[in-house]
Design an enzyme around this catalytic site. Structure first.
Site, PDB file in Angstrom:
ATOM      1  N   LEU A 131      -5.183 -26.945 -65.337  1.00 54.49           N
ATOM      2  CA  LEU A 131      -4.964 -25.866 -66.300  1.00 54.49           C
ATOM      3  C   LEU A 131      -5.431 -24.576 -65.640  1.00 54.49           C
ATOM      4  O   LEU A 131      -6.403 -24.579 -64.872  1.00 54.49           O
ATOM      5  CB  LEU A 131      -5.771 -26.097 -67.589  1.00 54.49           C
ATOM      6  CG  LEU A 131      -5.378 -27.290 -68.470  1.00 54.49           C
ATOM      7  CD1 LEU A 131      -6.355 -27.406 -69.644  1.00 54.49           C
ATOM      8  CD2 LEU A 131      -3.950 -27.173 -68.979  1.00 54.49           C
ATOM      9  N   ASP A 132      -4.756 -23.473 -65.934  1.00 51.48           N
ATOM     10  CA  ASP A 132      -5.203 -22.185 -65.418  1.00 51.48           C
ATOM     11  C   ASP A 132      -6.646 -21.928 -65.851  1.00 51.48           C
ATOM     12  O   ASP A 132      -7.105 -22.431 -66.889  1.00 51.48           O
ATOM     13  CB  ASP A 132      -4.323 -21.049 -65.961  1.00 51.48           C
ATOM     14  CG  ASP A 132      -2.891 -21.125 -65.463  1.00 51.48           C
ATOM     15  OD1 ASP A 132      -2.650 -21.806 -64.446  1.00 51.48           O
ATOM     16  OD2 ASP A 132      -2.023 -20.501 -66.104  1.00 51.48           O
ATOM     17  N   LYS A 133      -7.339 -21.123 -65.085  1.00 53.10           N
ATOM     18  CA  LYS A 133      -8.741 -20.822 -65.388  1.00 53.10           C
ATOM     19  C   LYS A 133      -8.921 -20.355 -66.832  1.00 53.10           C
ATOM     20  O   LYS A 133      -9.851 -20.785 -67.531  1.00 53.10           O
ATOM     21  CB  LYS A 133      -9.260 -19.754 -64.424  1.00 53.10           C
ATOM     22  CG  LYS A 133     -10.699 -19.331 -64.675  1.00 53.10           C
ATOM     23  CD  LYS A 133     -11.149 -18.251 -63.702  1.00 53.10           C
ATOM     24  CE  LYS A 133     -12.576 -17.807 -63.992  1.00 53.10           C
ATOM     25  NZ  LYS A 133     -13.023 -16.728 -63.078  1.00 53.10           N
TER      26      LYS A 133
END
Length: 301
Positions: free
Chosen positions: A137-139
């Site tokens: 998942l993106d940050k």
């Protein structure tokens, strides 16, 4: 932990050796497979080979995966919500602001550092830099992630993702309301031709498909439920911006918003089969405390 040996029989002529292995259920990235080939851990009919060598029908390819080297990553006590855990895997609810693995700008204080503290045995599973990680998942995206705790679980979960046998659902608040209110975006995603840190819908990009439906509609925004058929970098963010409905708060593909301090995207639904028992597992999680208030504001203008 002992060396893992895998044997594969080639059925079709013409593929590069590294491409052939990348298409098998090894649970390893292509870059790691290339390193193993160069290190002599891959034999074709009993002989070492180069990553670029072509394989032929009938060839026997033997892959030896040595035990993981001790990781240079440090276990760190970072609070992470565990939704489910057994001896094979762990499902966590990742908070926004936490990068999945070390990279430029965040050498530590990542989910991997937290996992090494929680589950020391994952060290080296699937690779030194990303132990246990089978998807990301993106940050600044929150929500559900599954992590492998054994090599076999890593292979099986990676294969389920590759064969699109997992369910990954997201909630996103977007600007405006898509028309139709339920549909599928089928548009290839690749590196932006000029802004190399961004992704974009580009001719020749990797196939990317996102299904969506409007779950709640407000005066100038909509809450969408989205499901990924593919898993490209920034796929939902790029696709929604592409059709003119960027995510609220997405400063990369849209713009900042007074409603939230990050892009409004949460992985709320995750389903897959247990890597050992085959039992269907399904998990859901509600919106975190930094996103839920935005909906209250929109419902009570």
């Amino acid at each position: 932990m002992e060396t893992q040996d895998h044997k594969f029989r080639v059925a079709v002529d013409g593929s590069r050796l590294d491409q052939f292995l990348a298409g098998q259920d090894t649970g390893l990235t292509r870059s790691r497979l290339q390193r193993l080939i160069v290190e002599g851990q891959v034999l074709v009919n009993g002989a070492t080979a180069k990553p670029s060598n072509k394989v032929r029908s009938g060839d026997l390819v033997t892959l030896s995966v040595p035990p993981p080297r001790p990781s240079s990553l440090e276990p760190q006590d970072i609070p992470v919500t565990v939704v489910y855990q057994d001896e094979s895997l762990v499902v966590i609810d990742k908070p926004a602001g936490l990068a999945v693995h070390p990279g430029p700008g965040h050498p530590d204080q990542t989910l991997v550092n937290a996992l090494l503290a929680m589950c020391p045995d994952i060290q080296g599973i699937g690779g030194e830099i990303r132990p246990g990680i089978v998807h990301r998942l993106d940050k600044d995206t929150s929500g559900l992630m599954m992590v492998a705790k054994t090599h076999q679980a890593h292979i099986d979960l990676s294969a389920q993702i590759k064969e699109r046998q997992t369910t990954k659902g997201y909630l996103a608040l977007v600007e405006g309301t898509p028309t139709p209110t339920q549909g599928k975006i089928d548009a290839p995603v690749g590196r932006h031709p000029r802004r190399r840190t961004r992704m974009a819908v580009v001719v020749g990009g990797k196939e990317a498909r996102t299904s969506y439906k409007v779950r709640d509609q407000f005066q100038a925004h909509s809450l969408l439920e989205l499901y990924l058929e593919t898993g490209r970098t920034h796929q939902i963010r790029v696709h929604m911006a592409h059709i003119g409905h960027p995510l609220v708060g997405d400063t990369t593909y849209g713009h900042a918003s007074p409603l939230v301090d990050r892009h409004f995207l949460h992985a709320f639904h995750l389903a897959f089969k247990h890597p050992v028992t085959g039992e269907p597992l399904e998990f859901r999680t509600g919106l975190p405390s930094d996103l839920a208030p935005a909906l209250d504001v929109l419902r009570n203008p």
